[in-house]
Design a protein around this motif. Sequence first.
Motif, PDB file in Angstrom:
ATOM      1  N   SER A 255      51.781  16.647   4.224  1.00 46.87           N
ATOM      2  CA  SER A 255      51.456  18.050   4.481  1.00 46.87           C
ATOM      3  C   SER A 255      50.602  18.645   3.367  1.00 46.87           C
ATOM      4  N   SER A 256      50.748  18.110   2.152  1.00 43.51           N
ATOM      5  CA  SER A 256      49.947  18.617   1.036  1.00 43.51           C
ATOM      6  C   SER A 256      48.523  18.066   1.048  1.00 43.51           C
ATOM      7  N   GLY A 266      53.617  21.422   0.458  1.00 45.11           N
ATOM      8  CA  GLY A 266      54.334  20.703   1.502  1.00 45.11           C
ATOM      9  C   GLY A 266      55.827  20.907   1.392  1.00 45.11           C
TER      10      GLY A 266
END
Length: 302
Positions: A255-256, A266
């Motif tokens: 997610s990051s 994230g």
Amino acid sequence: LIIGLFNWNISAFTGFPAGFIPLWVELIRTGAITSIRNVMIDGQVLALISTIVIFCIVVYFEGMRVEIPLSHQMVRGARGRYPIKLIYASVLPIILVSTLQAVIQMIGMQLWHSGVPLIGNNALIGAYSAVSPTEPISGLMYYLNPINSPYDWIPSLVAERFHMLGAIPPDGWQIVLRFVINVVFFIIGGIIFAIFWVEVSNMNSEAVANQIHRSGLQIPGFRRDPLTLKKRLDNYIPKITVLSGALIGGLALFSSLFGLIGGISGTGMLLAVGIAYRLYEEMASQQMMEMYPFMRRFFGEE
């Protein structure tokens, strides 16, 4: 997330509003949409897609579980299931990993700005940008710095970011090494802290077996004994704990990589989704205990 959608403050990095909706209002008004990169990265479309995808993945994984059948010794026909979720250790392990990263970076900044002999102001440990004092640009701290957006791992964007920081961009192998270190740090750290959290929060096999035993429940077809329950739970909980830690670490890193709406990490995204899902589960649990009062003992509510 809300601030990320509606923030009208001007970003010093782009010169446009930081929020997704105000940004697109300004991009359309000024006609600043000139390329796919401009739309996907500067326009935060990639961050929006990443946010939606991560939200859906986490909710899906939260719903995956192994259910162990249970029956009550005093109530004939009363049956239930003990769920062992795929994300068994919750998102707490990755919060601890992120905290550890933050502590390491804080130590690096303090050393860079200190006059401690040998380790103070040492570029091998970590040199920080004069433009952004919290941004490591070389040394060990650069490799340990968490990845938060495409500007941290896509070579052309990394070079652009470093030019803005007034620093020499890293070589390709350095970017790859930082990426690999982040992968190892998140996944291995997630596993270690997941095991730690399960042990200290009484979620291990022995604690769960005793909890089930005290509630008067047992696994159908097995002797009502905590040791028997523990052996049965040992087939699931230790393995799922390790898998849970690795999975959460991987999700936080993934997610990051592409950025998220509002510039949140994230870890923050996983925490937000986890809290929302726990609230839903708590409401369902309360409803179940109202329907089956004997289950209050199992949940520790007399």
